[in-house]
Write an enzyme that holds these catalytic residues in place. Structure first.
Site, mmCIF file in Angstrom:
data_model
loop_
_atom_site.group_PDB
_atom_site.id
_atom_site.type_symbol
_atom_site.label_atom_id
_atom_site.label_comp_id
_atom_site.label_asym_id
_atom_site.label_seq_id
_atom_site.Cartn_x
_atom_site.Cartn_y
_atom_site.Cartn_z
ATOM 1 C CD GLN A 61 3.362 5.776 2.650
ATOM 2 O OE1 GLN A 61 2.382 5.215 2.176
ATOM 3 N NE2 GLN A 61 4.376 5.105 3.183
ATOM 4 C CG HIS A 99 0.253 6.578 5.632
ATOM 5 N ND1 HIS A 99 1.401 7.114 6.185
ATOM 6 C CD2 HIS A 99 0.556 5.291 5.335
ATOM 7 C CE1 HIS A 99 2.349 6.182 6.222
ATOM 8 N NE2 HIS A 99 1.862 5.062 5.721
ATOM 9 N N GLY A 122 0.823 -1.197 0.000
ATOM 10 C CA GLY A 122 0.000 0.000 0.000
ATOM 11 C C GLY A 122 0.857 1.247 0.000
ATOM 12 C CB CYS A 131 5.403 2.161 7.385
ATOM 13 S SG CYS A 131 4.870 3.645 6.516
ATOM 14 C CG LEU A 132 6.573 1.084 1.294
ATOM 15 C CD1 LEU A 132 5.905 1.389 -0.040
ATOM 16 C CD2 LEU A 132 7.710 0.079 1.105
ATOM 17 C CG HIS A 140 -0.250 0.975 7.248
ATOM 18 N ND1 HIS A 140 0.746 0.564 8.110
ATOM 19 C CD2 HIS A 140 0.335 1.860 6.404
ATOM 20 C CE1 HIS A 140 1.875 1.175 7.788
ATOM 21 N NE2 HIS A 140 1.654 1.970 6.753
ATOM 22 C CD GLU A 141 -1.183 2.390 2.823
ATOM 23 O OE1 GLU A 141 -0.844 3.583 2.712
ATOM 24 O OE2 GLU A 141 -0.371 1.478 3.051
HETATM 25 ZN ZN LIG Z 1 2.841 3.268 5.694
#
Ligand SMILES: [Zn+2]
Length: 169
Positions: free
Chosen positions: A50, A138, A45, A92-93, A134-135
Protein backbone atom coordinates in the site's frame (compact mmCIF):
# COMPACT_ATOMS: atom_id res chain seq x y z
CA UNK A 1 7.63 9.81 7.82
CA UNK A 2 4.23 9.54 6.20
CA UNK A 3 4.31 7.88 2.78
CA UNK A 4 1.67 8.22 0.07
CA UNK A 5 -0.86 5.35 -0.01
CA UNK A 6 -1.42 3.79 -3.42
CA UNK A 7 -4.99 3.12 -4.48
CA UNK A 8 -7.02 0.42 -6.19
CA UNK A 9 -5.81 0.05 -9.77
CA UNK A 10 -2.11 0.40 -8.99
CA UNK A 11 -0.58 -2.90 -10.16
CA UNK A 12 1.44 -3.36 -6.95
CA UNK A 13 -1.81 -3.97 -5.03
CA UNK A 14 -2.88 -6.73 -7.38
CA UNK A 15 0.12 -9.06 -7.31
CA UNK A 16 1.74 -11.14 -4.53
CA UNK A 17 4.48 -9.46 -2.49
CA UNK A 18 7.88 -11.09 -1.96
CA UNK A 19 9.29 -12.62 1.20
CA UNK A 20 11.77 -10.60 3.25
CA UNK A 21 15.15 -12.37 3.39
CA UNK A 22 16.83 -10.24 6.03
CA UNK A 23 16.02 -7.26 8.22
CA UNK A 24 17.97 -4.20 7.09
CA UNK A 25 18.10 -0.59 8.34
CA UNK A 26 16.06 0.38 5.26
CA UNK A 27 13.33 -2.07 6.24
CA UNK A 28 13.25 -0.70 9.79
CA UNK A 29 12.71 2.79 8.33
CA UNK A 30 10.00 1.37 6.07
CA UNK A 31 8.23 -0.18 9.09
CA UNK A 32 8.43 3.08 11.08
CA UNK A 33 7.03 4.94 8.07
CA UNK A 34 4.22 2.40 7.69
CA UNK A 35 3.26 2.91 11.35
CA UNK A 36 3.29 6.72 10.92
CA UNK A 37 1.25 6.40 7.71
CA UNK A 38 -1.30 4.05 9.32
CA UNK A 39 -1.85 6.38 12.29
CA UNK A 40 -2.02 9.49 10.12
CA UNK A 41 -4.61 8.00 7.77
CA UNK A 42 -6.00 6.90 10.32
CA UNK A 43 -6.39 3.16 9.84
CA UNK A 44 -6.19 -0.10 11.81
CA UNK A 45 -3.70 -1.69 9.43
CA UNK A 46 -1.36 -1.10 6.53
CA UNK A 47 0.54 -3.48 4.26
CA UNK A 48 3.82 -2.63 2.51
CA UNK A 49 2.33 -2.86 -1.03
CA UNK A 50 0.00 0.00 0.00
CA UNK A 51 3.02 2.30 0.23
CA UNK A 52 4.43 0.93 -3.03
CA UNK A 53 6.79 -1.73 -1.62
CA UNK A 54 6.13 -5.31 -2.76
CA UNK A 55 7.35 -7.05 0.41
CA UNK A 56 5.55 -9.31 2.89
CA UNK A 57 5.30 -6.83 5.77
CA UNK A 58 2.26 -5.36 7.49
CA UNK A 59 1.42 -3.36 10.59
CA UNK A 60 -1.83 -3.56 12.56
CA UNK A 61 -3.19 -1.62 15.53
CA UNK A 62 -6.88 -2.05 16.22
CA UNK A 63 -6.68 0.70 18.89
CA UNK A 64 -5.22 3.13 16.26
CA UNK A 65 -2.49 4.22 18.68
CA UNK A 66 -4.54 4.40 21.89
CA UNK A 67 -2.95 1.30 23.46
CA UNK A 68 0.74 0.76 22.70
CA UNK A 69 0.41 -3.02 23.30
CA UNK A 70 -1.92 -3.26 20.33
CA UNK A 71 0.69 -2.33 17.73
CA UNK A 72 1.75 -5.42 15.79
CA UNK A 73 4.46 -5.62 13.14
CA UNK A 74 4.54 -8.73 10.98
CA UNK A 75 7.26 -9.76 8.54
CA UNK A 76 6.65 -12.89 6.41
CA UNK A 77 3.36 -13.67 8.20
CA UNK A 78 1.37 -16.84 7.62
CA UNK A 79 -1.77 -18.41 9.05
CA UNK A 80 -1.33 -21.22 11.53
CA UNK A 81 -5.05 -21.53 12.31
CA UNK A 82 -8.28 -20.14 10.90
CA UNK A 83 -11.73 -21.00 12.21
CA UNK A 84 -15.30 -19.83 12.46
CA UNK A 85 -17.00 -17.11 10.45
CA UNK A 86 -17.83 -13.41 10.91
CA UNK A 87 -19.59 -10.96 8.66
CA UNK A 88 -18.74 -7.31 9.27
CA UNK A 89 -18.34 -4.15 7.27
CA UNK A 90 -14.84 -3.52 6.01
CA UNK A 91 -12.97 -0.74 4.24
CA UNK A 92 -9.43 -0.17 3.01
CA UNK A 93 -7.10 2.83 2.87
CA UNK A 94 -6.41 1.90 -0.77
CA UNK A 95 -10.14 1.90 -1.61
CA UNK A 96 -11.19 5.16 0.08
CA UNK A 97 -14.88 5.90 0.36
CA UNK A 98 -16.08 2.32 -0.12
CA UNK A 99 -17.21 -0.24 2.44
CA UNK A 100 -18.73 -3.68 2.17
CA UNK A 101 -19.62 -6.64 4.33
CA UNK A 102 -16.89 -9.23 3.93
CA UNK A 103 -16.92 -12.82 5.20
CA UNK A 104 -13.87 -13.63 7.33
CA UNK A 105 -12.77 -16.26 9.83
CA UNK A 106 -13.77 -15.36 13.41
CA UNK A 107 -10.46 -16.50 14.90
CA UNK A 108 -6.99 -16.78 13.39
CA UNK A 109 -3.49 -17.47 14.60
CA UNK A 110 -0.75 -15.77 12.59
CA UNK A 111 2.94 -16.55 12.82
CA UNK A 112 5.79 -14.46 11.45
CA UNK A 113 8.74 -12.32 12.44
CA UNK A 114 8.79 -8.96 14.19
CA UNK A 115 10.97 -6.03 13.24
CA UNK A 116 14.00 -7.53 15.01
CA UNK A 117 13.63 -10.83 13.15
CA UNK A 118 12.30 -12.63 16.24
CA UNK A 119 9.38 -15.03 15.93
CA UNK A 120 5.91 -13.75 16.80
CA UNK A 121 2.69 -15.70 17.10
CA UNK A 122 -0.54 -13.78 17.59
CA UNK A 123 -4.08 -14.99 18.13
CA UNK A 124 -6.76 -12.68 16.83
CA UNK A 125 -10.49 -12.86 17.48
CA UNK A 126 -13.17 -10.63 15.99
CA UNK A 127 -11.83 -7.27 14.78
CA UNK A 128 -8.18 -8.28 15.19
CA UNK A 129 -8.81 -11.51 13.25
CA UNK A 130 -10.46 -9.45 10.52
CA UNK A 131 -7.57 -6.95 10.39
CA UNK A 132 -4.96 -9.72 10.21
CA UNK A 133 -6.82 -11.43 7.35
CA UNK A 134 -7.30 -8.14 5.50
CA UNK A 135 -3.59 -7.29 5.72
CA UNK A 136 -2.41 -10.80 4.85
CA UNK A 137 -4.68 -10.64 1.80
CA UNK A 138 -2.80 -7.51 0.68
CA UNK A 139 0.45 -9.50 0.68
CA UNK A 140 -1.15 -12.00 -1.70
CA UNK A 141 -2.38 -9.27 -4.04
CA UNK A 142 -6.01 -9.38 -2.86
CA UNK A 143 -8.21 -6.50 -1.76
CA UNK A 144 -11.44 -6.84 0.24
CA UNK A 145 -13.28 -6.24 -3.04
CA UNK A 146 -11.94 -9.56 -4.32
CA UNK A 147 -13.79 -11.29 -1.47
CA UNK A 148 -17.18 -9.90 -2.50
CA UNK A 149 -19.79 -11.51 -4.70
CA UNK A 150 -19.49 -10.63 -8.39
CA UNK A 151 -22.35 -8.14 -8.56
CA UNK A 152 -21.39 -6.31 -5.36
CA UNK A 153 -17.78 -6.09 -6.52
CA UNK A 154 -18.74 -4.94 -10.02
CA UNK A 155 -20.79 -2.04 -8.64
CA UNK A 156 -17.83 -0.70 -6.64
CA UNK A 157 -15.31 -1.32 -9.45
CA UNK A 158 -17.56 0.53 -11.89
CA UNK A 159 -17.78 3.51 -9.52
CA UNK A 160 -13.99 3.54 -9.08
CA UNK A 161 -13.46 3.44 -12.89
CA UNK A 162 -15.77 6.42 -13.21
CA UNK A 163 -13.78 8.32 -10.56
CA UNK A 164 -10.53 7.43 -12.32
CA UNK A 165 -11.83 8.62 -15.67
CA UNK A 166 -12.67 12.00 -14.14
CA UNK A 167 -9.26 12.03 -12.37
CA UNK A 168 -10.89 12.01 -8.94
CA UNK A 169 -9.20 8.77 -7.82
ZN1 LIG B 1 -6.51 -2.61 2.92
Amino acid sequence: MIRPIVKYGDEILHRPAERVDAMTPELRVLIDDMIDTMYAAPGVGLAAPQVGVALRIFVVDISVGRRSDDLLVFVNPEFVEREGMQLEEEGCLSVPGFHATVPRAQRVVVKGQDRTGGEVIVEGIGLLARALQHELDHLDGHLFLDRLRGVQRDIIVRKIRKLRRSARW
